[in-house]
Every structure is written in C-alpha cells, then in structure tokens.
Design a protein around this motif. Structure first.
Motif, mmCIF file in Angstrom:
data_model
loop_
_atom_site.group_PDB
_atom_site.id
_atom_site.type_symbol
_atom_site.label_atom_id
_atom_site.label_comp_id
_atom_site.label_asym_id
_atom_site.label_seq_id
_atom_site.Cartn_x
_atom_site.Cartn_y
_atom_site.Cartn_z
ATOM 1 N N HIS A 59 1.246 63.496 -24.904
ATOM 2 C CA HIS A 59 -0.062 63.132 -25.473
ATOM 3 C C HIS A 59 -0.800 62.132 -24.587
ATOM 4 C CE1 HIS A 59 -0.339 65.195 -29.341
ATOM 5 N NE2 HIS A 59 0.960 65.020 -29.471
ATOM 6 N N ARG A 144 -16.262 78.749 -30.167
ATOM 7 C CA ARG A 144 -15.793 77.572 -29.449
ATOM 8 C C ARG A 144 -16.689 77.375 -28.223
ATOM 9 N NH1 ARG A 144 -13.661 73.583 -31.233
ATOM 10 N NH2 ARG A 144 -12.381 73.147 -29.418
ATOM 11 N N LYS A 155 -9.745 66.648 -24.390
ATOM 12 C CA LYS A 155 -10.029 66.281 -25.785
ATOM 13 C C LYS A 155 -11.142 65.235 -25.734
ATOM 14 C CE LYS A 155 -7.145 65.606 -29.651
ATOM 15 N NZ LYS A 155 -7.647 66.630 -30.549
ATOM 16 N N GLU A 189 -9.465 79.773 -31.982
ATOM 17 C CA GLU A 189 -8.669 78.721 -32.636
ATOM 18 C C GLU A 189 -9.455 78.165 -33.815
ATOM 19 O OE1 GLU A 189 -8.161 75.278 -30.034
ATOM 20 O OE2 GLU A 189 -10.045 75.755 -29.032
ATOM 21 N N PRO A 191 -11.002 74.642 -35.859
ATOM 22 C CA PRO A 191 -11.755 73.466 -35.392
ATOM 23 C C PRO A 191 -10.848 72.355 -34.864
ATOM 24 C CG PRO A 191 -12.534 74.177 -37.550
ATOM 25 C CD PRO A 191 -11.276 74.936 -37.285
ATOM 26 N N ASN A 194 -4.528 75.254 -33.262
ATOM 27 C CA ASN A 194 -4.327 76.582 -32.659
ATOM 28 C C ASN A 194 -3.834 77.549 -33.722
ATOM 29 O OD1 ASN A 194 -3.383 74.660 -29.961
ATOM 30 N ND2 ASN A 194 -4.916 76.253 -29.704
ATOM 31 N N LEU A 212 -8.063 74.903 -26.675
ATOM 32 C CA LEU A 212 -7.320 73.697 -26.304
ATOM 33 C C LEU A 212 -5.849 74.102 -26.413
ATOM 34 C CD1 LEU A 212 -7.745 70.540 -25.767
ATOM 35 C CD2 LEU A 212 -6.802 70.287 -28.047
ATOM 36 N N GLY A 214 -2.803 73.398 -27.172
ATOM 37 C CA GLY A 214 -2.244 72.271 -27.913
ATOM 38 C C GLY A 214 -0.779 72.003 -27.614
ATOM 39 N N ARG A 217 1.178 73.933 -30.096
ATOM 40 C CA ARG A 217 1.256 75.343 -29.689
ATOM 41 C C ARG A 217 2.400 75.527 -28.691
ATOM 42 N NH1 ARG A 217 -0.620 78.276 -25.350
ATOM 43 N NH2 ARG A 217 -1.367 80.407 -25.743
ATOM 44 N N CYS A 250 -1.553 75.573 -36.221
ATOM 45 C CA CYS A 250 -0.629 74.511 -35.808
ATOM 46 C C CYS A 250 -1.380 73.472 -34.984
ATOM 47 C CB CYS A 250 0.543 75.091 -35.024
ATOM 48 S SG CYS A 250 0.105 75.748 -33.425
HETATM 49 N N1 PMP Z 1 -7.329 72.959 -30.896
HETATM 50 C C1 PMP Z 1 -8.203 71.978 -31.170
HETATM 51 C C2 PMP Z 1 -9.647 72.276 -31.047
HETATM 52 C C3 PMP Z 1 -7.753 70.724 -31.564
HETATM 53 O O1 PMP Z 1 -8.617 69.749 -31.852
HETATM 54 C C4 PMP Z 1 -6.378 70.494 -31.705
HETATM 55 C C5 PMP Z 1 -5.876 69.154 -32.168
HETATM 56 N N2 PMP Z 1 -5.697 68.294 -31.094
HETATM 57 C C6 PMP Z 1 -5.496 71.534 -31.390
HETATM 58 C C7 PMP Z 1 -6.001 72.759 -30.991
HETATM 59 C C8 PMP Z 1 -4.010 71.321 -31.465
HETATM 60 O O2 PMP Z 1 -3.604 70.452 -30.448
HETATM 61 P P1 PMP Z 1 -2.284 69.588 -30.549
HETATM 62 O O3 PMP Z 1 -1.212 70.519 -30.946
HETATM 63 O O4 PMP Z 1 -2.098 69.074 -29.172
HETATM 64 O O5 PMP Z 1 -2.519 68.527 -31.556
#
Ligand code: PMP
Length: 306
Positions: A59, A144, A155, A189, A191, A194, A212, A214, A217, A250
């Motif tokens: 992260h 998106r 992000k 995905e 908002p 994923n 994104l 994730g 994911r 997720c």
């Molecule tokens: N897609 C978007 C648009 C997100 O905001 C998030 C949350 N960060 C995710 C996917 C999932 O990412 P992560 O598993 O890294 O939290």
C-alpha cells in the motif's frame, strides 16, 4: 460515521497531533483541484492477538507510485511512515481499523510543479465499506476514466469524483452500488472495488488496462492459485456478467462482498455455496493470519469441485 473525537490522534508531517487541532491550508492545490494521492489500508487483530497492517508495504509503495505518477513530490521514508501508522493505531487503541494516508499539495493555484508535499495518516474503525449483505448492483451509464486522460493506476484524489457520482447515481435509483464499464464498453470495476464473476467453478475478472489493479484483486488471484481455482483475466462483456453463477466486489474497504443481483437479475448459486463464497472466507482468514481456517477453505474447494 464518526471519524474522530476529542481524543483522536493523527499523523501530520512527522508529528502526532490531536485530530481536532490539526490544520490544513485552505489554499492547498489538493482541496481546489483534487491534486493529491491517498491510500485505503486495513489493519486487523490477528488470530494471535497482534495488530497487523495487511500488505502495508504494497500500500505505501502504491502511495509513492501514485505520487510519482502525478508529479507530486514524495520525500517520505516508507519504513518511517509504516512505523508511524503502527503508532497511530496504538495511540488510538485500534486493532481492526481502516487507515487513510493522504499526500497533499501546498498552496498553489497554478499548474506549475510543486517542490514539496505534506502527509497525514488517519485511522478509524470502519465496517466493510458496502456492508455485509449481498449487494444489488446496477450497470452504470458512467464509464471509468479514460487512461489517455488520467493515470488510472494512481490513487489520485480527483479520480474519485467519478466514483462518488456513479455510486450516488446507483443509490438514487434504488441499488446498493454501481458497476462501471470501460471506455470500450467492457465491464471495468466498481467505484471503489474490483470485480470477479464465477461460472462453472471458474473465476473471471477484467484484465488490467482500464482498472485500478487493486491489492485485494492481486490477493484474490494468489488465493485462486493456492486453492487451485481456475481464474482468467480478460475483457468481459455485460452479457457474460449477467450469465454468471455468482459475482463479487473486492477491495480493501469492501473486503470481499457477494452480489445478490445485477440489474435485478438474481444470480443462481447461493453465495455461501459458491467458490466465490469460499474465496471470501479464505480472504478473511488470510487478513487475520488464521491459517487453520485458510487451510479449511482448500478442503471446501475440493468438496465443491465437480
Ligand atoms: N478500484 C477502485 C476504483 C478503488 O478505489 C479500489 C479501492 N482502492 C479498488 C479498485 C480496490 O483496490 P484495493 O484492493 O487496492 O483496495
């Protein structure tokens, strides 16, 4: 939702300060233009009673990559800010927590480069972002962001206007959450999460490119490999998604949460009885380092496989 009270302590540029006394500059470029980057992280009370931040390095590395992607200076030492995060958890007496680092810009109303940036890290108790009940999902008319216009792997704060308006649109129409397409019309995905779907005991998820990618994911892909569940990353049409046996979102905030329906079409397999349901259990075991329960999930998969 209460994020802080009179006692809450947050991290701000190297110092631990009371949340209600912390100040930011109203002339910040981040406030005016959404030019900042953030992370959403969770810590858990592990089975042995210890507090562990799940995938802390991944992260905070993504936080640095997000800043680099949008040319925001990032001079923070990762070890130092991970240590600071553990301190924030301890100071606020938190084990199961949601953690929000934000790197933000100084006052600057031009589009010129900045020579500095600031960091804050906050933590609070938060239930799964979309609750624990199966979700009623709506195919959104929002897409998106176009990767040619945004560094979508970052992000970045401003990208989340797309997330907020699409999610609000779904809620206004009586659904729990939106499912967004990419600019080519394929499933992308949610908002803030994923998406995966299940068909004939196999899993499918949109390929990288418009999403994104994730950390959750990637964890699910690892779990699938470990539990010997077939998983394919590919372009997914809306019709395929509607024919699925089960589906889930997720993400760090939502964890793994199953869907009840897509555009009011119910999924035929009960989520608890699906491979996806086992993946949810495996994920929730992994984040708490509960390896006995994780190993049980392997057996459950074998029992379900035809
Ligand atoms: N897609 C978007 C648009 C997100 O905001 C998030 C949350 N960060 C995710 C996917 C999932 O990412 P992560 O598993 O890294 O939290």
């Amino acid at each position: 939702m209460q994020y802080f009270d009179q006692e809450t302590i947050l991290y701000l540029n190297g110092a631990f300060v009371k949340a209600h006394e912390a100040k930011i500059d109203l002339y910040s470029q981040t406030l005016h233009y959404g030019y900042g980057v953030f992370e959403g992280i969770r810590s858990y009370r592990s089975i042995d009673g210890e507090t562990r931040i799940f995938k802390a390095t991944e992260h905070f590395e993504r936080l640095r990559e997000s800043a680099n992607a949008i040319n925001l200076p990032f001079s923070f030492d990762l070890k130092e800010i991970i240590d600071a995060t553990y301190q924030i958890l301890a100071l606020n007496n938190l084990q199961d927590a949601y953690i929000r680092p934000l790197v933000f810009a100084p006052p600057n109303m031009t589009y010129a480069f900045n020579t500095t940036s600031y960091i804050t890290i906050q933590a609070w108790k938060m239930q799964p972002f979309l609750g624990e009940k199966l979700l009623r999902i709506m195919s959104s008319s929002f897409q998106r962001p176009n990767p040619a216009g945004f560094h979508i792997h970052a992000k970045a704060c401003g990208h989340y206007v797309n997330s907020i308006v699409s999610s609000q649109d779904a809620k206004r129409q009586g659904y729990d959450e939106a499912l967004l397409k990419d600019m080519e019309g394929y499933v992308a995905e949610g908002p803030g999460a994923n998406v995966f779907y299940e068909k004939n005991h196999q899993l499918f998820t949109p390929a990288e490119g418009y999403i994104l990618n994730g950390i959750t994911r990637k964890t699910i892909l690892e779990i699938c490999r470990d539990l010997q569940i077939s998983v394919t990353e590919k372009q997914i049409t809306h019709d395929e998604m509607k024919e699925a046996d089960a589906a889930f979102f997720c993400g760090t905030g939502v964890e793994v949460i199953g869907w009840e329906s897509l555009d009011n079409g119910l999924f035929p397999i009960q989520f608890d009885q699906s491979i996806s349901g086992i993946i949810r259990k495996a994920y929730l075991s992994l984040v708490r380092s509960d390896m006995t329960s994780y190993e049980n999930c392997k057996k459950e998969v074998l029992n379900l496989q035809p």
